[in-house]
Design an enzyme around this catalytic site. Structure first.
Site, PDB file in Angstrom:
ATOM      1  N   HIS A  34      -5.840 -48.995 -20.026  1.00 40.35           N
ATOM      2  CA  HIS A  34      -6.596 -49.527 -21.504  1.00 40.35           C
ATOM      3  C   HIS A  34      -7.434 -48.757 -21.903  1.00 40.35           C
ATOM      4  O   HIS A  34      -7.401 -48.722 -23.290  1.00 40.35           O
ATOM      5  CB  HIS A  34      -7.155 -50.841 -20.926  1.00 40.35           C
ATOM      6  CG  HIS A  34      -6.193 -51.745 -19.941  1.00 40.35           C
ATOM      7  ND1 HIS A  34      -6.321 -52.121 -18.768  1.00 40.35           N
ATOM      8  CD2 HIS A  34      -4.953 -52.400 -20.451  1.00 40.35           C
ATOM      9  CE1 HIS A  34      -5.491 -52.909 -18.370  1.00 40.35           C
ATOM     10  NE2 HIS A  34      -4.725 -53.146 -19.385  1.00 40.35           N
ATOM     11  N   ASP A 147       4.584 -49.532 -20.337  1.00 38.89           N
ATOM     12  CA  ASP A 147       5.425 -50.374 -20.677  1.00 38.89           C
ATOM     13  C   ASP A 147       6.382 -49.969 -21.949  1.00 38.89           C
ATOM     14  O   ASP A 147       6.460 -50.360 -22.980  1.00 38.89           O
ATOM     15  CB  ASP A 147       4.718 -51.580 -21.195  1.00 38.89           C
ATOM     16  CG  ASP A 147       3.627 -52.012 -20.085  1.00 38.89           C
ATOM     17  OD1 ASP A 147       4.275 -52.867 -19.224  1.00 38.89           O
ATOM     18  OD2 ASP A 147       2.491 -51.806 -20.001  1.00 38.89           O
ATOM     19  N   GLN A 150       8.436 -52.339 -23.900  1.00 41.23           N
ATOM     20  CA  GLN A 150       7.660 -53.294 -24.680  1.00 41.23           C
ATOM     21  C   GLN A 150       7.218 -52.370 -25.971  1.00 41.23           C
ATOM     22  O   GLN A 150       7.302 -53.214 -26.827  1.00 41.23           O
ATOM     23  CB  GLN A 150       6.411 -53.444 -23.956  1.00 41.23           C
ATOM     24  CG  GLN A 150       5.292 -54.107 -24.740  1.00 41.23           C
ATOM     25  CD  GLN A 150       3.940 -54.645 -24.059  1.00 41.23           C
ATOM     26  OE1 GLN A 150       4.414 -55.846 -23.449  1.00 41.23           O
ATOM     27  NE2 GLN A 150       2.994 -53.794 -23.949  1.00 41.23           N
ATOM     28  N   SER A 183      -2.981 -53.348 -13.990  1.00 42.20           N
ATOM     29  CA  SER A 183      -4.220 -54.224 -13.406  1.00 42.20           C
ATOM     30  C   SER A 183      -3.354 -55.045 -12.066  1.00 42.20           C
ATOM     31  O   SER A 183      -4.277 -55.639 -11.245  1.00 42.20           O
ATOM     32  CB  SER A 183      -4.233 -55.458 -14.604  1.00 42.20           C
ATOM     33  OG  SER A 183      -4.432 -55.255 -15.710  1.00 42.20           O
ATOM     34  N   ARG A 184      -1.881 -55.029 -12.027  1.00 44.54           N
ATOM     35  CA  ARG A 184      -1.481 -55.372 -11.000  1.00 44.54           C
ATOM     36  C   ARG A 184      -1.564 -54.526  -9.593  1.00 44.54           C
ATOM     37  O   ARG A 184      -1.356 -55.219  -8.321  1.00 44.54           O
ATOM     38  CB  ARG A 184      -0.143 -55.757 -11.118  1.00 44.54           C
ATOM     39  CG  ARG A 184       0.436 -56.832 -12.097  1.00 44.54           C
ATOM     40  CD  ARG A 184       1.914 -57.406 -12.194  1.00 44.54           C
ATOM     41  NE  ARG A 184       1.883 -58.610 -12.794  1.00 44.54           N
ATOM     42  CZ  ARG A 184       2.316 -58.639 -14.186  1.00 44.54           C
ATOM     43  NH1 ARG A 184       2.427 -57.650 -14.860  1.00 44.54           N
ATOM     44  NH2 ARG A 184       2.526 -59.667 -14.597  1.00 44.54           N
TER      45      ARG A 184
HETATM   46  P1  AMP Z   1      -1.650 -55.092 -20.202  1.00 42.57           P
HETATM   47  O1  AMP Z   1      -3.200 -55.610 -20.014  1.00 42.57           O
HETATM   48  O2  AMP Z   1      -1.040 -54.812 -18.936  1.00 42.57           O
HETATM   49  O3  AMP Z   1      -0.822 -56.192 -21.210  1.00 42.57           O
HETATM   50  O4  AMP Z   1      -1.708 -53.684 -21.050  1.00 42.57           O
HETATM   51  C1  AMP Z   1      -2.239 -53.783 -22.113  1.00 42.57           C
HETATM   52  C2  AMP Z   1      -1.838 -52.201 -22.791  1.00 42.57           C
HETATM   53  O5  AMP Z   1      -2.205 -51.180 -22.088  1.00 42.57           O
HETATM   54  C3  AMP Z   1      -0.364 -52.169 -22.840  1.00 42.57           C
HETATM   55  O6  AMP Z   1       0.114 -51.632 -24.091  1.00 42.57           O
HETATM   56  C4  AMP Z   1       0.034 -51.323 -21.666  1.00 42.57           C
HETATM   57  O7  AMP Z   1       1.310 -50.768 -21.862  1.00 42.57           O
HETATM   58  C5  AMP Z   1      -1.158 -50.346 -21.645  1.00 42.57           C
HETATM   59  N1  AMP Z   1      -1.284 -49.662 -20.595  1.00 42.57           N
HETATM   60  C6  AMP Z   1      -1.404 -50.475 -19.218  1.00 42.57           C
HETATM   61  N2  AMP Z   1      -1.284 -49.620 -18.061  1.00 42.57           N
HETATM   62  C7  AMP Z   1      -1.221 -48.145 -18.728  1.00 42.57           C
HETATM   63  C8  AMP Z   1      -1.485 -46.974 -18.325  1.00 42.57           C
HETATM   64  N3  AMP Z   1      -1.435 -46.738 -16.810  1.00 42.57           N
HETATM   65  N4  AMP Z   1      -1.288 -46.044 -19.280  1.00 42.57           N
HETATM   66  C9  AMP Z   1      -1.451 -46.390 -20.351  1.00 42.57           C
HETATM   67  N5  AMP Z   1      -1.234 -47.384 -20.732  1.00 42.57           N
HETATM   68  C10 AMP Z   1      -1.145 -48.427 -20.105  1.00 42.57           C
END
Ligand code: AMP
Length: 277
Positions: A34, A147, A150, A183-184
């Protein structure tokens, strides 16, 4: 840095911003993945808005909405030093008022892969992202390649609905052993955490074949499955070698392709991907 939860406060803060505004939508419990999006937005925009909202409509009935990790205090302490201007933390009642009945749905590209495994997931994602776009009115919005589908679905929605927003896709941030940050990952116990590197190992093995000249997509899918099968704690949900733009499964890799997978390690569902070409 201001933290705002109502729409009225968000709108007046937005009106006070001049110059370009970058939006980073998140579900919180922030990690380096993030933060890489926030840093990129900070480099490219005059103002940086981060939204934190665990969007109930993108979770299926048997998914982890109730136990999704949350820690707003920690998230704010990570965002402040990066020069974030505004953190928007709307409630579910603000995003989905009583009697809510309007949905944004992207068709073909939402159907395979994650869409097939998680019915309704992308309808929830595109609806909430469209609402975030309307509320924040950013010039640029930042998403992660983590993602991959997405990102493709949101690019399509942005084109289709004529949002005047540039979608910026940032590379996957990984742990030292290759596990994509998520986050998981906190759900994993130490043994599962070790096993979880199998996604990266499996994608790397397929990429190695590709780099050695292999172009048969079934052979690449077979290699990924073989490596996953070697990890007793991992249970494959799908592996894919698809066209990068349409996400349709390939017979032969000609142009740009997406290797992707979803794998359960214990009860935790992990996804990862590599781009070829
Ligand atoms: P989330 O909080 O999981 O909905 O993720 C929020 C944003 O952070 C989304 O655009 C995800 O694709 C991005 N994101 C999550 N994990 C990663 C990662 N390891 N590397 C780059 N972007 C990430």
């Amino acid at each position: 840095m201001r933290t705002i939860s109502t729409l009225d406060d968000l709108r007046s803060a937005r009106l006070s911003f001049s110059g370009t505004v970058g939006l980073v939508p998140t579900m919180g419990y922030l990690h380096e993945g993030h933060l890489s999006l926030v840093r990129r937005a900070r480099e490219e925009c005059d103002r940086v808005v981060v939204s934190i909202f665990v969007n109930p409509t993108q979770f299926g009935p048997s998914e982890d909405l109730a136990k999704y990790p949350r820690d707003l205090e920690r998230d704010l302490s990570l965002l402040e030093p990066l020069g974030t201007d505004l953190v928007w933390t709307p409630s579910a009642e603000i995003m989905y008022p009583k009697g809510y009945q309007t949905w944004v749905e992207v068709e073909a590209i939402s159907r395979p892969l994650e869409g097939a495994m998680r019915p309704g997931h992308f309808r929830g994602v595109t609806t909430v992202v469209a609402k975030l776009f309307n509320a924040v009115q950013p010039h640029r919005a930042y998403f992660g390649q983590k993602d991959a589908q997405q990102a493709a679905v949101i690019r399509q929605m942005t084109r289709d609905l004529n949002f005047p927003i540039k979608i910026v896709i940032c590379p996957i941030v990984r742990e030292a052993d290759g596990l994509a940050m998520s986050s998981r990952n906190v759900y994993l116990d130490p043994e599962q955490r070790k096993a979880a590197t199998v996604l990266f190992r499996s994608l790397s093995a397929a990429k190695e074949l590709y780099e050695a000249g292999e172009r048969n997509a079934e052979t690449l899918r077979g290699k990924m499955k073989e490596v996953l099968a070697g990890e007793p704690l991992a249970e494959m949900q799908y592996v894919s070698c698809a066209d990068y733009d349409t996400l349709e499964e390939l017979d032969e890799v000609k142009g740009k392709a997406l290797l992707s997978m979803a794998v359960f390690v214990g009860k935790t569902r992990l996804i990862d991907n590599f781009v070829l070409g």
